[in-house]
Design a protein around this motif. Structure first.
Motif, PDB file in Angstrom:
ATOM      1  N   UNK A 222       0.827  -1.203   0.000  1.00  0.00           N
ATOM      2  CA  UNK A 222       0.000   0.000   0.000  1.00  0.00           C
ATOM      3  C   UNK A 222       0.859   1.251   0.000  1.00  0.00           C
ATOM      4  N   UNK A 223       2.026   1.178   0.631  1.00  0.00           N
ATOM      5  CA  UNK A 223       2.931   2.339   0.649  1.00  0.00           C
ATOM      6  C   UNK A 223       3.488   2.606  -0.737  1.00  0.00           C
ATOM      7  N   UNK A 224       3.744   1.543  -1.499  1.00  0.00           N
ATOM      8  CA  UNK A 224       4.263   1.719  -2.849  1.00  0.00           C
ATOM      9  C   UNK A 224       3.220   2.350  -3.755  1.00  0.00           C
ATOM     10  N   UNK A 225       1.941   2.033  -3.505  1.00  0.00           N
ATOM     11  CA  UNK A 225       0.859   2.555  -4.333  1.00  0.00           C
ATOM     12  C   UNK A 225       0.439   3.965  -3.928  1.00  0.00           C
ATOM     13  N   UNK A 226       0.775   4.345  -2.702  1.00  0.00           N
ATOM     14  CA  UNK A 226       0.288   5.614  -2.154  1.00  0.00           C
ATOM     15  C   UNK A 226       1.023   6.794  -2.764  1.00  0.00           C
ATOM     16  N   UNK A 227       0.290   7.898  -3.001  1.00  0.00           N
ATOM     17  CA  UNK A 227       0.897   9.153  -3.444  1.00  0.00           C
ATOM     18  C   UNK A 227       0.440  10.256  -2.516  1.00  0.00           C
ATOM     19  N   UNK A 228       1.192  11.359  -2.517  1.00  0.00           N
ATOM     20  CA  UNK A 228       0.834  12.463  -1.629  1.00  0.00           C
ATOM     21  C   UNK A 228      -0.507  13.063  -2.005  1.00  0.00           C
ATOM     22  N   UNK A 229      -0.973  12.844  -3.237  1.00  0.00           N
ATOM     23  CA  UNK A 229      -2.284  13.346  -3.644  1.00  0.00           C
ATOM     24  C   UNK A 229      -3.394  12.698  -2.833  1.00  0.00           C
ATOM     25  N   UNK A 230      -3.098  11.501  -2.285  1.00  0.00           N
ATOM     26  CA  UNK A 230      -4.095  10.774  -1.514  1.00  0.00           C
ATOM     27  C   UNK A 230      -4.097  11.180  -0.043  1.00  0.00           C
ATOM     28  N   UNK A 231      -3.214  12.128   0.305  1.00  0.00           N
ATOM     29  CA  UNK A 231      -3.062  12.497   1.707  1.00  0.00           C
ATOM     30  C   UNK A 231      -4.363  13.048   2.277  1.00  0.00           C
ATOM     31  N   UNK A 232      -4.949  13.985   1.538  1.00  0.00           N
ATOM     32  CA  UNK A 232      -6.220  14.556   1.978  1.00  0.00           C
ATOM     33  C   UNK A 232      -6.130  15.081   3.388  1.00  0.00           C
TER      34      UNK A 232
END
Length: 330
Positions: free
Chosen positions: A308-318
């Motif tokens: 999940x960390x590899x897939x995560x981007x800062x755009x998803x931070x919300x």
């Protein structure tokens, strides 16, 4: 060093002359020393390596490293014995120990350039879990590392973690007892401190502490604020005991976990994954050994979180990052 196990291990290693290692380290010059350790950067036949000078018996470490082979365990390639000291030749971890990347002074305004990102911390956790899972479940005999701590986790050129320092490792997957309790404060499980009980759960506990350090940027056993660490008044506050007050569900979870997280991350992490990481760490440092996960289970959990960390981007931070509020604040 003595015994058939040690002889078998040495047979697979390169045996160096002392003069070779002396030349490779420019006479063990201070500028070749790595940090304040007894490890020196060397160039042997054009290849960089680390040479560790050890006084006393290194049979246990050589035996273990001669039997294991995993990308997340530091690799021993050779040795030399000279005037009572042993020199062990390892692959070089170019970025030093994990301890050099955590606990920098200054908090959010501190040494940000040296701070590990969220993905890098997840990768370190995943690598350490993989190395321990291999030791516990895929070696014959299985091993308990028994001395996992941040300074024994090394980072290579790509910031991939390698578990090192096997001088205290014990063979056998079952519980053992000892009257000689040794180790580093903050990483030692209660059953080991109180009863001398050694088993795989000892490593699981220490792994949980390392997870808490990765998440919080705090030391396993820092001194009390404003005190010099001397005497009873300077008794260390253990990180795993501090973390026991955390909750990972309910309305308070996000605020408490955000307050616990390393300020140098600047809130740049997915809160749901952080909550899961804290939950795993708290299971690992459970006071009762039977309440802790086996290392294989912890590794599988980390595998999913790592993906999940590899897939995560800062755009998803919300709104996942709650403004920091220290634990204990009203």
């Amino acid at each position: 060093m003595a015994g058939a196990d040690v002889r078998d291990a040495v047979a697979s290693l390169t045996v160096y002359e002392y003069g070779e290692l002396e030349r490779a380290t420019a006479g063990f010059a201070e500028e070749h020393r790595i940090g304040n350790s007894s490890v020196y950067r060397a160039v042997i036949n054009g290849e960089v390596a680390a040479v560790k000078r050890v006084a006393g018996d290194v049979g246990a470490e050589v035996t273990v490293l001669g039997r294991v082979s995993h990308s997340c365990l530091v690799r021993l390639s050779g040795l030399c014995v000279n005037r009572g000291d042993t020199y062990l030749v390892f692959e070089l971890a170019e970025n030093g120990a994990l301890s050099e990347w955590l606990h920098a002074d200054g908090g959010a305004d501190g040494d940000v350039g040296r701070a590990l990102s969220w993905r890098q911390r997840m990768q370190v956790a995943f690598d350490v879990a993989g190395g321990l899972n291999y030791l516990h479940n895929y070696t014959i005999p299985p091993y308990v590392h028994k001395n996992l701590k941040r300074s024994n986790v090394l980072l290579d050129a790509h910031l991939r973690a390698k578990v090192s320092n096997f001088g205290m490792a014990r063979a056998g997957g079952g519980a053992q007892m000892t009257e000689h309790v040794v180790g580093t404060q903050g990483y030692l499980a209660p059953e080991y401190l109180e009863h001398g009980l050694i088993g795989p759960q000892l490593d699981v506990f220490a792994f949980g502490v390392v997870l808490l350090e990765l998440l919080s940027g705090k030391e396993a056993a820092p001194a009390r604020d404003g005190e010099d660490g001397g005497g009873e008044s300077g008794k260390a506050i253990l990180l795993w005991e501090e973390a026991e007050v955390l909750v990972v569900d309910g309305e308070e979870a996000r605020g408490r976990v955000a307050a616990f997280m390393d300020a140098r991350l600047r809130g740049d992490y997915p809160m749901e994954v952080a909550l899961s990481m804290v939950a795993l760490a708290l299971r690992c440092v459970a006071r009762e050994p039977r309440a802790r996960p086996l290392m294989g289970e912890a590794f599988l959990t980390l595998s999913a979180l790592h993906s999940s960390a590899l897939d995560w981007t800062t755009d998803e931070l919300g709104t996942s990052a709650v403004p920091p509020r220290r634990i204990g604040d009203a």
